[in-house]
Each structure stands twice: as structure tokens, then as C-alpha cells.
Design an enzyme around this catalytic site. Sequence first.
Site, PDB file in Angstrom:
ATOM      1  N   MET A   1       0.366  -4.715  -4.130  1.00  0.00           N
ATOM      2  CA  MET A   1       1.445  -3.762  -3.320  1.00  0.00           C
ATOM      3  C   MET A   1       2.500  -3.418  -4.366  1.00  0.00           C
ATOM      4  O   MET A   1       2.498  -2.454  -4.976  1.00  0.00           O
ATOM      5  CB  MET A   1       1.869  -4.634  -2.143  1.00  0.00           C
ATOM      6  CG  MET A   1       1.159  -4.091  -0.724  1.00  0.00           C
ATOM      7  SD  MET A   1       1.773  -4.287   0.663  1.00  0.00           S
ATOM      8  CE  MET A   1       1.962  -6.139   0.766  1.00  0.00           C
ATOM      9  N   CYS A   2       3.625  -4.059  -4.357  1.00  0.00           N
ATOM     10  CA  CYS A   2       4.722  -3.786  -4.798  1.00  0.00           C
ATOM     11  C   CYS A   2       5.821  -2.891  -4.082  1.00  0.00           C
ATOM     12  O   CYS A   2       5.216  -2.218  -3.433  1.00  0.00           O
ATOM     13  CB  CYS A   2       4.790  -3.074  -6.389  1.00  0.00           C
ATOM     14  SG  CYS A   2       3.927  -4.069  -7.403  1.00  0.00           S
ATOM     15  N   GLY A   3       6.945  -3.116  -4.160  1.00  0.00           N
ATOM     16  CA  GLY A   3       8.014  -2.340  -3.427  1.00  0.00           C
ATOM     17  C   GLY A   3       9.017  -1.763  -4.209  1.00  0.00           C
ATOM     18  O   GLY A   3       9.296  -2.386  -5.484  1.00  0.00           O
TER      19      GLY A   3
END
Lengths: 295, 227
Positions: free
Chosen positions: A1-3
Site C-alpha cells: 500500500m503506502c500512503g
Amino acid sequence: MCGIVGLFLKKDELRPRLGDMLTDMLITMTDRGPDSAGIAIYGDDAAGLKITVQSDDPAGAFDGLAEVLGAELGQPVAIKLADTHAVLTVPEGAERAASAFLDARGLRIMGVGKSMEIYKEVGLPKDVAARFGIRAMGGSHGIGHTRMATESAVTTLGAHPFSTAEDQCLVHNGSLSNHNDMRRRLARKGFVPKTENDTEVAACYISSRIAAGDNLGQALEGTLKDLDGFFTFVTGTHNGFGVVRDPIACKPAVMAETDDYVAFASEYRALVDLPGIENARVWEPEPATVYFWER
Amino acid sequence: MQTIDMGQTPLREVNAALQAQTTTTNQTKWVLENPRGAHAVAVGLDAPIEVVVKGSTGYYCAGMNKQATVQIEGSAGPGVAENMMSGTVIIEGDASQYAGATGHGGLLVVKGNASSRCGISMKGIDIVVHGNVGHMSAFLAQKGNLVVLGDAGEALGDSIYEARLFVRGKVKSLGADCIEKEMRPEHVEILRDLLDRAGADARPEEFRRYGSARKLYNFHVDHAGEY
């Protein structure tokens, strides 16, 4: 994912609140990336150049560092400490000698810039932001990242943002599939990533394009042709802020713009506390389309 | 009318209260305040209730909906109304990627634009988008209707089975095995009803219809490159 979160201010009134707003945005994106977090913040221009360094033993490494570096350069050096990081301000022109000296002492160089400082560590975004006191930092624009590692280890150097040239930084959600090939091509041009991380290759690519004379928009346009894989990139320069998504655009992105700012986040919930968001123009950036702002 | 402040009540409690409603409930009107982009708002409903969400939502709002009417007074994040079975979902703003994915029934109305993969693998849902749809919309669509008042992005209806696609504006490109088809009187009637139910200000005669050429149904060596 990662934001990813990013904020580019159009007016000076909000400058003192930049770090505070970015911290809230970053913490909201914790679910997307609890491994590590980082932030690049473009504050006031230094009298010289700021070099942000990191050490696992800050007490030992930073004690007297400004003095010995100053002696080495024959010019005064200022130091600002923030947990595992220190920002050294060296006279313009002394950056190369200073970096070599710091490197030889085993310090990790996070980034170099007139206004940019980079803070990144392993850990939850709220803890990382608190350790560095990001909330109290002002500035014109900033970019943050919460990491869920896929392509390389969970380390300080593997955290985003990546900086591969003066005042330039990049954060990335996705994974690149041609980074090894691109790494070799860039190395031939003198752009050598320090890590095995795919995002750093993309940062080097953009730096190489800007060094060749492209503006930020043209450099980002090039990523669509030359980089393969999944990406939503957000990038900063001394006076600019840019966004691009790959043509498939699986990685989420939402933007908001008012008269006061341009904001980016992986999800809308990171934007909900921004001033005037209820009347902002909110949209999903189009695939394979470059967006950039420069002041 | 039941009003829940999502700033005060945890998401699970909100959804549990909505999911506890039965076909014979007399609590038929619900208002959810302060959604603040939360994920999975008003999912798994199975009662003829009306839920108004006062703001924008995150991932998967109104997923697996049955019977209920969910109205989002803002924009919706990825996967809105995913796998809807029946009922109605109305989004006043834009919808992010894969809106209405795999939906078996019901009506999804997007008053703004829907981004990529709108109606991917739709299986009977009706989707009306007042604005544009992004690339790969109705990919692998099997049944139902996708109506687009604006333009459609690249590869519309790629590998489509039997869904009907109606587009008023431009189609950037059609996907594999998707072709333009004639608008017969029965299609005009289906479209008129959908436009009417979706509150869309458009005439059926302005649309073109697209559907499956049915050439990928069986293996044919000349089409090997298409698989």
C-alpha cells in the site's frame, strides 16, 4: 500500500502551520503504511545549503560535529538537532566537500537543499513526527509518506522521501518493474542511487532529467515513457510541487485546491481537516497526466 | 428520522445499527453525519431503509447493498456499491475507481464523474453516470446496463459478455470484442426508464449502444492474440 500526503501553499499566511497540517495528514495515513514514515519540508532559505544527516548514534555522532566540519571547510557551520537527524548549514560551494566529510564519518545524508530538510525513520507516523517535532515546522510546501515496504528492507534509508539532487524529493506509492535496468542506465550518466530501493531510481531519473534542462513537468512526463510499473509519484523542488500517476492508475490519489493551497493525499480522509476543504475543488488526478505547480 | 454523528459513534456501531434493520422496520430514514472519508460506511444493508451520508466517503461505501437506498452527499472513494444486489446508491459528487464492481442488481447513480474500471465485471447492476467514466469501464461486464452521459475512457467494455453500454459522448477506444451496436426500440425504452430513474436530463436518442461482438466466447485460432 503506502500512503502519501503533500501540501503546497500558495499564500504565506499558512506557512507557520505547514508542519502541523502535514503531521495530521500523515498520521491519518498510518493504516496505509505503519513500517516507517518520512517528510520533506521546504522551510526558509538558508544562508548557505542545508545538509540533513542521520545517525543511529546521534549523541556520539553530532557532538562537536559542526565544529569539526567547520574546521575542515575553514568556514563556520551551523547545526540544528532533531532526534536522530541533524541539519547542518554549510556555505554555498562547500556542499561537495562537506558531504564527502560527513559520508566518511558514517553519517547518512538524507538530502541537501537551500530550503529542503528531510526527516525519516522506521516506526509509526505519529512517533516519527513527534520525534522530529514536525508540527512546529513552518514552510512553503512539504511532502510526507507512510511506508508499507514491498521492494526493499524496512530501514531508515529505505523510507521515503528520497532526495537525489539539491532541493528535490520524491515519494512513491507502487512498485517499479524496470528499476534495475534504469539503475544501470542512470549510473552511466553519473546518477547513482545509494540503496536497492526502486523509488530512489525514480528520484534519480527525475533528477537526471532536470539536470539535463527539463522543468519539473517535463521530467514527470518522462516517467510515463521510461518507467514501468505501478506508481503514484508526488515530487517537490525548491519552488515546485508535482503529481503523476501511471496509465493504469491503481494506486489511489485525491487532490484538493483552494486559493490558499494545493493538497494531495492517497485518500480523502487525510484532507478533511484542511482549512476550507468543504469549498475546495476536490478531484482524482487523471491517469498518465502530469500536474505541477511552481511559484 | 435517526441521526448518527460518525464523529462520536464508532464505524462498527454505525454499521451494526443499520444492518440490524429488518424488512418491517419503522426506522426507515437514517442520516450519517461527519463521515470524514471513512471506509466501509453503510455496508451490508438488507432492509428497505434510506441512508443519507452527509459528506464524502472512503473505500467500499454501500458495498453488498440489498434493498436500501444510500445517498452520498459528497464523493465516494474506490469500490463504492461493490457487489450490490438490489436497492439504490446515489452519489452526488464523483466516484473513484471500480464503482459498482461485480454488482448483481439495483441502481447506482453517479451525478459527477466515475473514474477507471466503473462497472468492472458487472453482473446485472444498472449504472448511470451523469459525467464521464475512466478507462477499462465495464471490463468483463456480464449483465446489466452502464449508461454514461459524458465520455468514456480507453478500452470501454473490454472482453465484455452480455451487458449493454450506452454512451452519449465520445468513446476514446473500445476494448477487445466490444463493438457499436444498433439502437433498437427496446433499447430506447430500457434507456428512457434508466435515465428517468436516475434523474438524468438526456434523451435516449442521443446515445450510442455498445456490446459484445461475441467473438471471444469460443476459442478461435485467428483471435489468439486477443486472449
